[in-house]
Design an enzyme around this catalytic site. Structure first.
Site, PDB file in Angstrom:
ATOM      1  N   HIS A 169       0.841  -1.186   0.000  1.00 23.31           N
ATOM      2  CA  HIS A 169       0.000   0.000   0.000  1.00 23.31           C
ATOM      3  C   HIS A 169       0.883   1.245   0.000  1.00 23.31           C
ATOM      4  CE1 HIS A 169      -3.865  -2.054   1.723  1.00 23.31           C
ATOM      5  NE2 HIS A 169      -3.377  -2.670   0.672  1.00 23.31           N
ATOM      6  N   GLU A 215       1.107   3.778   1.813  1.00 25.19           N
ATOM      7  CA  GLU A 215       1.675   4.190   3.093  1.00 25.19           C
ATOM      8  C   GLU A 215       2.949   3.399   3.417  1.00 25.19           C
ATOM      9  OE1 GLU A 215      -1.411   3.319   2.393  1.00 25.19           O
ATOM     10  OE2 GLU A 215      -2.909   4.306   3.666  1.00 25.19           O
ATOM     11  N   CYS A 240      -5.845   1.807   5.808  1.00 24.88           N
ATOM     12  CA  CYS A 240      -6.498   0.566   6.217  1.00 24.88           C
ATOM     13  C   CYS A 240      -5.933   0.125   7.569  1.00 24.88           C
ATOM     14  CB  CYS A 240      -6.287  -0.517   5.164  1.00 24.88           C
ATOM     15  SG  CYS A 240      -4.635  -1.222   5.167  1.00 24.88           S
ATOM     16  N   CYS A 278      -2.141  -0.516   7.467  1.00 24.23           N
ATOM     17  CA  CYS A 278      -1.321   0.693   7.384  1.00 24.23           C
ATOM     18  C   CYS A 278      -1.402   1.514   8.666  1.00 24.23           C
ATOM     19  CB  CYS A 278      -1.731   1.520   6.172  1.00 24.23           C
ATOM     20  SG  CYS A 278      -1.314   0.688   4.624  1.00 24.23           S
TER      21      CYS A 278
HETATM   22 ZN   LIG Z   1      -3.302   0.072   3.737  1.00 21.64          ZN
END
Ligand SMILES: [Zn+2]
Ligand SMILES: [Zn+2]
Lengths: 372, 165
Positions: free
Chosen positions: B50, B52, B86, B89
């Site tokens: 992701h 992040e 999410c 993250c």
């Molecule tokens: Zn994430």
């Protein structure tokens, strides 16, 4: 004696499966004339349908001194209603003046299960108050009574955890947080990747053993993001030639032939684009390669073994990666697969998996005994 | 500082152009960008890539190259991202010891700053990390637009981006 350790393994189940039942109050009455029963059931169903208690049986049969005695639920007790002021039958049927009370005797209030029981234990608890319907989930029953895995499977589970323990120990020798991870194919038991934690030695807070192992699985599929140097104990199955070619073919559009339900609903997921649009020869070719290497989508059909309960980051990484089963040794107060959260059965998430704790628990605990 | 943030929608857009979910982010320390990230799941076949995570790694390198302790830098570093992080993250941001996350629309399917779980500010027993401050609302409309563009007509399970009022 030999299998003693396997007995400690336990499924980590959703709270609603392990908690005791909740109850609500209802008004019920004795049936003084059995012949009125079916009429009462029918009429009460019309004026007081048990819409919020569809699992409850309306009538129950009590046996007292060889004698059968029927009782029937009339209606729910309003929450605001003061229980000390016990109403009369006439007051209860005030709103239904045409109702024929013939056959109804002594009025009383009692507690019944608020929801349908999901496990046998809940069913028995509910049943002791008032009969309720119950559909037994056989898989769940096996999970609860520890017969979900065969003896052979349990031995294999222990062997894989033993590997994870040894990896954790290897990490510990080099000054790491002692967490070892092994990822294996659910069906073939083939090890796909294995590693231990590197957060200390690499001074990278994200290098949790679970995250590293997930990336090694990606490597085994021709992907991967982290350039982890050759580290003893780190292993991943080398990508098959087919997988390599698959990677080349799919570099522009991503994996072409995943099952439909895996499409782009991960947080920031693998995207299946234009699968229906471009059923080209290329896509068919991809499908062929995928058949050769059927385990090539994330961690689908893979089981993970880890010595300690994963944190929120690692647990959610396993949701994103579609892991099949997770086995861990000891719990951790901040763990996210049973202790602080149960991310594997968190409502609202798009992938759920079965989690088992307490595998080789003593051996795993020994890894952490000197810390803290 | 605010000028730099114009880059944020471009990060997300860049991910979109590469066929990834349009999420992009910036890590800002002392008025400068020390990490950028855009979603890279497809490319790596790793569902944890992701935006992040990538940004945190870039920032770790930034610190390493300057020979400064990342913990000190991160304690004064903020993340700007177009969608609520999410659960994974949010956990990563906590573990890394970042100060604050400023995000666009909320992530009703996976959000770790309150939408599904509140990993950003739960109390931990084994570390004394301060909680991660969460500020929703930046480029929220643009984010919803981008996500809609991405998911248009594709999938009934599409994430459910919402602008927090
Ligand atoms: Zn994430
Ligand atoms: Zn972790």
């Amino acid at each position: 004696m030999k299998m003693k350790h396997s007995g400690t393994m336990k499924a980590v189940l959703a709270d609603d499966l392990t908690k005791s039942m909740e109850f609500v109050r209802v008004y019920a009455a004795d049936i003084t004339n059995k012949k009125e029963t079916s009429r009462l059931v029918k009429q009460l169903g019309e004026i007081f349908p048990l819409t919020r208690l569809p699992h409850m049986k309306r009538v129950r049969c009590l046996k007292e001194n060889e004698e059968k005695h029927l009782q029937i639920i009339l209606c729910c007790v309003d929450q605001e209603e003061d229980l000390s002021s016990s109403p009369t039958l006439n007051e209860i049927f005030q709103k239904a003046p045409g109702f024929d009370q013939t056959g109804l005797g002594n009025l009383f209030s009692t507690r019944v299960a608020r929801n349908q029981p999901k496990t046998r234990a809940q069913f028995e608890e509910a049943q002791s108050h008032w009969p309720t319907s119950f559909h037994e989930d056989l898989e769940l029953t096996k999970l609860l009574n520890g017969t979900y895995f065969t003896k052979t499977e349990q031995e294999r589970i222990n062997l894989h955890m033993q590997m994870a323990v040894e990896l954790a120990d290897q990490g510990k020798q080099s000054g790491e947080v002692p967490i070892g991870v092994v990822i294996v194919n659910s069906d073939s038991s083939e090890v796909v990747a294995s590693c231990y934690d590197l957060r200390n030695t690499a001074s990278n807070p994200l290098y949790h053993a679970v995250m590293l192992c997930v990336d090694l699985v990606a490597r085994s599929q021709g992907g991967g993001a982290w350039e982890i140097q050759d580290t003893p104990g780190f292993w991943w199955r080398k990508p098959h030639e087919a997988s390599n070619r698959l990677a080349d073919l799919s570099s522009d559009t991503s994996l072409g032939s995943q099952p439909d339900n895996l499409q782009n609903d991960v947080g920031q997921p693998t995207l299946v684009r234009d699968v229906t649009e471009s059923q080209s020869g290329q896509n068919n070719l991809k499908r062929k390669f995928n058949e050769l290497d059927d385990s090539s989508y994330l961690c689908t059909n893979l089981d993970l073994y880890v010595t300690q309960e994963p944190c929120s980051m690692c647990a959610m990484a396993l949701v994103h990666s579609r892991i099949h089963h997770v086995f861990y040794g000891v719990t951790h107060p901040d763990g996210a697969l049973g202790s602080r959260y149960k991310i594997h059965c968190q409502p609202g998430l798009n992938h759920h998996f079965q989690v088992f704790r307490g595998v080789l628990e003593e051996k795993c605990r020994n890894l952490y005994s000197e810390i803290t | 500082m605010t000028k730099l943030l114009f880059l944020l929608p471009f990060q997300a857009k860049a991910a979109l152009l590469q066929g990834e979910v349009p999420v992009g982010c910036l890590l800002v320390y002392d008025g400068q960008i020390i990490g950028k990230g855009k979603n890279g799941v497809n490319f790596t076949k790793n569902a944890t890539r992701h935006a992040e995570m990538l940004a945190i790694e870039e920032a770790l390198d930034w610190c390493k190259n300057r020979n400064v302790a990342y913990k000190e830098v991160f304690a004064r570093t903020d993340l700007y991202v177009n969608v609520e992080p999410c659960i994974m993250c949010a956990g990563a941001l906590r573990i890394s010891g970042l100060r604050r996350v400023v995000y666009g629309c909320s992530n009703e399917r996976f959000g770790g700053c309150g939408s599904i779980l509140d990993v950003a500010s739960d109390q931990r027993t084994t570390d004394s990390q301060p909680v991660l401050q969460c500020v929703p609302g930046i480029f929220a409309e643009t984010s919803v637009q981008l996500l809609k563009e991405f998911y248009r007509g594709q999938n009934p399970n599409a994430p459910n981006p919402k602008v927090k009022k």
